[in-house]
Design a protein around this motif. Structure first.
Motif, mmCIF file in Angstrom:
data_model
loop_
_atom_site.group_PDB
_atom_site.id
_atom_site.type_symbol
_atom_site.label_atom_id
_atom_site.label_comp_id
_atom_site.label_asym_id
_atom_site.label_seq_id
_atom_site.Cartn_x
_atom_site.Cartn_y
_atom_site.Cartn_z
ATOM 1 N N VAL A 16 0.847 -1.207 0.000
ATOM 2 C CA VAL A 16 0.000 0.000 0.000
ATOM 3 C C VAL A 16 0.877 1.251 0.000
ATOM 4 O O VAL A 16 2.059 1.191 0.318
ATOM 5 C CB VAL A 16 -0.953 0.023 1.226
ATOM 6 C CG1 VAL A 16 -1.903 -1.169 1.203
ATOM 7 C CG2 VAL A 16 -0.179 0.063 2.532
ATOM 8 N N ASP A 17 0.257 2.381 -0.348
ATOM 9 C CA ASP A 17 0.931 3.678 -0.246
ATOM 10 C C ASP A 17 0.817 4.253 1.155
ATOM 11 O O ASP A 17 1.735 4.867 1.663
ATOM 12 C CB ASP A 17 0.331 4.690 -1.229
ATOM 13 C CG ASP A 17 0.882 4.542 -2.631
ATOM 14 O OD1 ASP A 17 2.042 4.136 -2.781
ATOM 15 O OD2 ASP A 17 0.132 4.841 -3.578
ATOM 16 N N SER A 18 -0.343 4.072 1.797
ATOM 17 C CA SER A 18 -0.580 4.644 3.118
ATOM 18 C C SER A 18 -0.981 3.551 4.104
ATOM 19 O O SER A 18 -2.093 3.024 4.032
ATOM 20 C CB SER A 18 -1.693 5.697 3.055
ATOM 21 O OG SER A 18 -2.062 6.082 4.375
ATOM 22 N N LEU A 19 -0.074 3.242 5.014
ATOM 23 C CA LEU A 19 -0.407 2.261 6.047
ATOM 24 C C LEU A 19 -1.547 2.757 6.928
ATOM 25 O O LEU A 19 -2.430 1.987 7.299
ATOM 26 C CB LEU A 19 0.813 1.941 6.913
ATOM 27 C CG LEU A 19 1.797 0.924 6.365
ATOM 28 C CD1 LEU A 19 2.949 0.735 7.342
ATOM 29 C CD2 LEU A 19 1.146 -0.397 6.070
ATOM 30 N N ASP A 20 -1.544 4.040 7.253
ATOM 31 C CA ASP A 20 -2.589 4.586 8.125
ATOM 32 C C ASP A 20 -3.976 4.385 7.514
ATOM 33 O O ASP A 20 -4.900 3.936 8.193
ATOM 34 C CB ASP A 20 -2.352 6.072 8.407
ATOM 35 C CG ASP A 20 -1.113 6.313 9.253
ATOM 36 O OD1 ASP A 20 -0.714 5.413 10.013
ATOM 37 O OD2 ASP A 20 -0.544 7.416 9.151
ATOM 38 N N ASP A 21 -4.124 4.698 6.226
ATOM 39 C CA ASP A 21 -5.418 4.534 5.558
ATOM 40 C C ASP A 21 -5.822 3.063 5.500
ATOM 41 O O ASP A 21 -6.974 2.713 5.732
ATOM 42 C CB ASP A 21 -5.390 5.116 4.142
ATOM 43 C CG ASP A 21 -5.289 6.632 4.128
ATOM 44 O OD1 ASP A 21 -5.482 7.270 5.191
ATOM 45 O OD2 ASP A 21 -5.018 7.185 3.045
ATOM 46 N N ALA A 22 -4.876 2.203 5.164
ATOM 47 C CA ALA A 22 -5.178 0.774 5.056
ATOM 48 C C ALA A 22 -5.533 0.180 6.413
ATOM 49 O O ALA A 22 -6.478 -0.611 6.529
ATOM 50 C CB ALA A 22 -3.998 0.030 4.431
ATOM 51 N N ILE A 23 -4.808 0.563 7.458
ATOM 52 C CA ILE A 23 -5.109 0.069 8.807
ATOM 53 C C ILE A 23 -6.517 0.491 9.207
ATOM 54 O O ILE A 23 -7.313 -0.325 9.675
ATOM 55 C CB ILE A 23 -4.062 0.580 9.830
ATOM 56 C CG1 ILE A 23 -2.713 -0.104 9.597
ATOM 57 C CG2 ILE A 23 -4.552 0.343 11.269
ATOM 58 C CD1 ILE A 23 -1.558 0.551 10.335
ATOM 59 N N ALA A 24 -6.850 1.756 9.001
ATOM 60 C CA ALA A 24 -8.176 2.259 9.367
ATOM 61 C C ALA A 24 -9.268 1.521 8.596
ATOM 62 O O ALA A 24 -10.310 1.164 9.158
ATOM 63 C CB ALA A 24 -8.272 3.767 9.100
ATOM 64 N N PHE A 25 -9.050 1.277 7.313
ATOM 65 C CA PHE A 25 -10.039 0.581 6.494
ATOM 66 C C PHE A 25 -10.260 -0.847 6.993
ATOM 67 O O PHE A 25 -11.398 -1.281 7.180
ATOM 68 C CB PHE A 25 -9.598 0.573 5.027
ATOM 69 C CG PHE A 25 -10.543 -0.159 4.133
ATOM 70 C CD1 PHE A 25 -11.734 0.428 3.731
ATOM 71 C CD2 PHE A 25 -10.255 -1.434 3.697
ATOM 72 C CE1 PHE A 25 -12.619 -0.250 2.910
ATOM 73 C CE2 PHE A 25 -11.124 -2.122 2.880
ATOM 74 C CZ PHE A 25 -12.315 -1.528 2.480
#
Length: 150
Positions: A16-25
């Motif tokens: 992924v490009d953004s771990l924060d976005d993927a974790i939240a999703f």
């Protein structure tokens, strides 16, 4: 000599490009965040074939603890291709499928987080209601609701 036996599947890796976005999703879907760390050095590159590398990873686990996603963001050795917009009939890894209690409620929540329904929610015989969504960063995710009349 006894044949070597498969013991388990440990995880599926997703870049992924953004771990924060993927974790939240994936937390919104119901996976549990287990931790985050940096993996780097020549030893790691020997496994992947990339040489010396630096990757930030996050581990997400299903509530039953049996399955995991390893989310990776490459810091050294930039990503070289992007398969997130490939159609569902493209060769290679396609999607991760999750079983949920209420597919309509889950889709509604995920749409609020930017997910898009790929087609529509459909019923397969008397067994399941199913759909595909494009979630965080365009990742293709399958959702299934097992029907009670089994």
């Amino acid at each position: 000599m006894e044949k070597n036996k498969l013991l388990r599947m440990d995880n599926v890796g997703i870049v992924v490009d953004s771990l924060d976005d993927a974790i939240a999703f994936f937390e919104e879907i119901g996976l549990n965040f287990e931790g985050r760390s940096i993996i780097e050095g020549e030893w790691a590159g020997r496994v992947t074939g990339l040489g010396s590398q630096r990757v930030e990873i996050a581990m997400m686990a299903t509530p039953d603890g049996h399955s995991r996603l390893e989310l990776s963001r490459f810091l050294t050795h930039p990503t070289i291709s992007d398969h997130r917009t490939a159609p569902v009939n493209a060769l290679g890894y396609l999607r991760v499928m999750f079983t949920v209690e209420d597919i309509d409620e889950m889709v509604s929540r995920l749409i609020k987080h930017g997910a898009q329904l790929v087609g529509e929610i459909v019923q397969y015989e008397d067994s399941y209601r199913l759909c595909y969504i494009r979630g965080a960063e365009g990742l293709l995710i399958g959702l299934a609701e097992q029907l009670d009349n089994q």
